[in-house]
Design an enzyme around this catalytic site. Structure first.
Site, PDB file in Angstrom:
ATOM      1  N   GLY A 266       2.645   2.289  10.737  1.00  0.00           N
ATOM      2  CA  GLY A 266       3.628   3.340  10.540  1.00  0.00           C
ATOM      3  C   GLY A 266       4.366   3.753  11.807  1.00  0.00           C
ATOM      4  O   GLY A 266       5.024   4.792  11.828  1.00  0.00           O
TER       5      GLY A 266
ATOM      6  N   GLU B 175      -6.769   5.007   7.810  1.00  0.00           N
ATOM      7  CA  GLU B 175      -6.520   6.415   7.466  1.00  0.00           C
ATOM      8  C   GLU B 175      -7.738   7.002   6.758  1.00  0.00           C
ATOM      9  O   GLU B 175      -8.069   8.181   6.943  1.00  0.00           O
ATOM     10  CB  GLU B 175      -5.253   6.518   6.598  1.00  0.00           C
ATOM     11  CG  GLU B 175      -3.999   6.284   7.446  1.00  0.00           C
ATOM     12  CD  GLU B 175      -2.829   5.688   6.696  1.00  0.00           C
ATOM     13  OE1 GLU B 175      -2.825   5.704   5.452  1.00  0.00           O
ATOM     14  OE2 GLU B 175      -1.907   5.178   7.365  1.00  0.00           O
TER      15      GLU B 175
ATOM     16  N   ASN C 140       0.867  -1.177   0.000  1.00  0.00           N
ATOM     17  CA  ASN C 140       0.000   0.000   0.000  1.00  0.00           C
ATOM     18  C   ASN C 140       0.904   1.226   0.000  1.00  0.00           C
ATOM     19  O   ASN C 140       1.490   1.557   1.021  1.00  0.00           O
ATOM     20  CB  ASN C 140      -0.895  -0.037   1.249  1.00  0.00           C
ATOM     21  CG  ASN C 140      -1.674   1.249   1.442  1.00  0.00           C
ATOM     22  OD1 ASN C 140      -1.793   2.060   0.518  1.00  0.00           O
ATOM     23  ND2 ASN C 140      -2.212   1.439   2.636  1.00  0.00           N
TER      24      ASN C 140
ATOM     25  N   GLU D 203      -5.381  -4.678  10.704  1.00  0.00           N
ATOM     26  CA  GLU D 203      -4.354  -3.659  10.904  1.00  0.00           C
ATOM     27  C   GLU D 203      -4.629  -2.893  12.199  1.00  0.00           C
ATOM     28  O   GLU D 203      -5.415  -1.930  12.194  1.00  0.00           O
ATOM     29  CB  GLU D 203      -4.347  -2.678   9.734  1.00  0.00           C
ATOM     30  CG  GLU D 203      -4.031  -3.317   8.392  1.00  0.00           C
ATOM     31  CD  GLU D 203      -3.475  -2.294   7.415  1.00  0.00           C
ATOM     32  OE1 GLU D 203      -2.360  -2.511   6.923  1.00  0.00           O
ATOM     33  OE2 GLU D 203      -4.136  -1.275   7.182  1.00  0.00           O
TER      34      GLU D 203
ATOM     35  N   HIS E 208      -9.455   1.349   4.948  1.00  0.00           N
ATOM     36  CA  HIS E 208      -8.177   1.578   5.638  1.00  0.00           C
ATOM     37  C   HIS E 208      -8.409   2.587   6.766  1.00  0.00           C
ATOM     38  O   HIS E 208      -9.171   3.537   6.619  1.00  0.00           O
ATOM     39  CB  HIS E 208      -7.122   2.086   4.652  1.00  0.00           C
ATOM     40  CG  HIS E 208      -5.744   2.090   5.251  1.00  0.00           C
ATOM     41  ND1 HIS E 208      -5.335   3.067   6.130  1.00  0.00           N
ATOM     42  CD2 HIS E 208      -4.714   1.219   5.140  1.00  0.00           C
ATOM     43  CE1 HIS E 208      -4.090   2.787   6.516  1.00  0.00           C
ATOM     44  NE2 HIS E 208      -3.690   1.675   5.934  1.00  0.00           N
TER      45      HIS E 208
HETATM   46  P1  PGA Z   1       2.933   0.343   7.543  1.00  0.00           P
HETATM   47  O1  PGA Z   1       1.463   0.580   6.919  1.00  0.00           O
HETATM   48  O2  PGA Z   1       3.430  -0.965   6.972  1.00  0.00           O
HETATM   49  O3  PGA Z   1       3.748   1.507   7.088  1.00  0.00           O
HETATM   50  O4  PGA Z   1       2.771   0.268   9.025  1.00  0.00           O
HETATM   51  C1  PGA Z   1       0.565  -0.473   6.771  1.00  0.00           C
HETATM   52  C2  PGA Z   1      -0.738   0.037   6.206  1.00  0.00           C
HETATM   53  O5  PGA Z   1      -1.171   1.135   6.570  1.00  0.00           O
HETATM   54  O6  PGA Z   1      -1.375  -0.638   5.376  1.00  0.00           O
END
Ligand code: PGA
Length: 250
Positions: free
Chosen positions: A175, A99, A9, A169, A97
């Site tokens: 992140g 976000e 992603n 997740e 997601h």
């Molecule tokens: P990350 O993100 O691997 O940078 O933690 C994962 C995601 O948001 O799908």
């Protein structure tokens, strides 16, 4: 047995030129990677055309999108539809997601609408679910992620459910470098697998600070069928190392 998927992603990263440079470095080595791992890359919309062109002779790597609107067309400024994605060779699309849920008001209801539109169009939805750190501390993780999963799949028959991919997740792990313990991720993903009939053979991916070093601990868990990878998918060397390590332990 669910298939194994490594999905990158890219979020809001990489221009078209950077996308081309990534595939120039990545594709010659993709052929040598473990065949049992399906590879999906989800660039931003503006790079889909460039990525599609780069992948024309590389069926090994599949194209993903990061979002979609549920209507096929209409007065929805700034949105992109399933037929538009199909024309660009998109085979997978991430929905829900955290976000998008946090910053763009994506709800369980709109996630469900998107899942249905994708399935009708023949694109595999990758449905992301996960709890906040507050929800985890309050002991609400299990209820939260199973409710999100069930809501995303509401109204689907078992055959349709078999056509999706889920991604667990934990929001606090995305992140941050604070990846979830693999055994705990596996436990939660076992609950997700049993929350709706039809999920027995559906790939469930773990996401949240997956990297080439920690991927093996996830790949060897019974309920983890791959990863949804953000940061580590931006660098071709890191992504190749990650897929190789995942393949060895899957
Ligand atoms: P990350 O993100 O691997 O940078 O933690 C994962 C995601 O948001 O799908």
């Amino acid at each position: 047995m669910p298939r194994t998927i490594a999905a990158g992603n890219w979020k809001m990263h990489k221009t078209q030129a950077q996308t081309r440079a990534f595939f120039d470095a990545f594709l010659p080595r993709a052929l040598r990677m473990p065949a049992q791992v399906e590879i999906v890359i989800a660039p931003p919309f503006t790079s889909l055309h460039t990525a599609h062109a780069a992948l024309r002779d590389h069926p090994r790597v599949m194209l993903g999108a990061q979002n979609v609107h549920w209507e096929p067309n209409g007065a929805f400024t700034g949105e992109i539809s399933v037929p538009m994605l199909l024309e660009l060779g998109v085979r997978y699309t991430i929905v829900g997601h955290s976000e998008r849920r946090m910053y763009f008001n994506e709800s369980d209801h709109t996630v469900n609408l998107k899942v249905k539109a994708l399935l009708v169009g023949g694109i595999v939805p990758i449905v992301a679910v996960g709890e906040t750190i507050e929800e985890r501390r309050a002991g609400h993780t299990d209820a939260r992620v199973t409710a999100q999963s069930a809501a995303a799949l509401d109204g689907l028959d078992a055959a349709q459910v078999r056509g999706v991919v889920l991604a667990y997740e934990p929001i606090w792990a995305i992140g941050t470098g604070a990846n979830c313990d693999a055994g705990e991720a596996d436990r939660v993903m076992g609950l997700i697998r049993n929350c709706v009939p039809g999920l027995e053979d559906v790939p469930i991916l773990y996401g949240g600070s997956v990297n080439p070093e920690n991927v093996a601990s996830y790949a060897s868990q019974p309920n983890i069928n791959g990863g949804l990878v953000g940061g580590a998918s931006l660098d071709p060397d890191a992504l190749i190392a990650l897929i190789e390590n995942a393949g060895r332990h899957a």
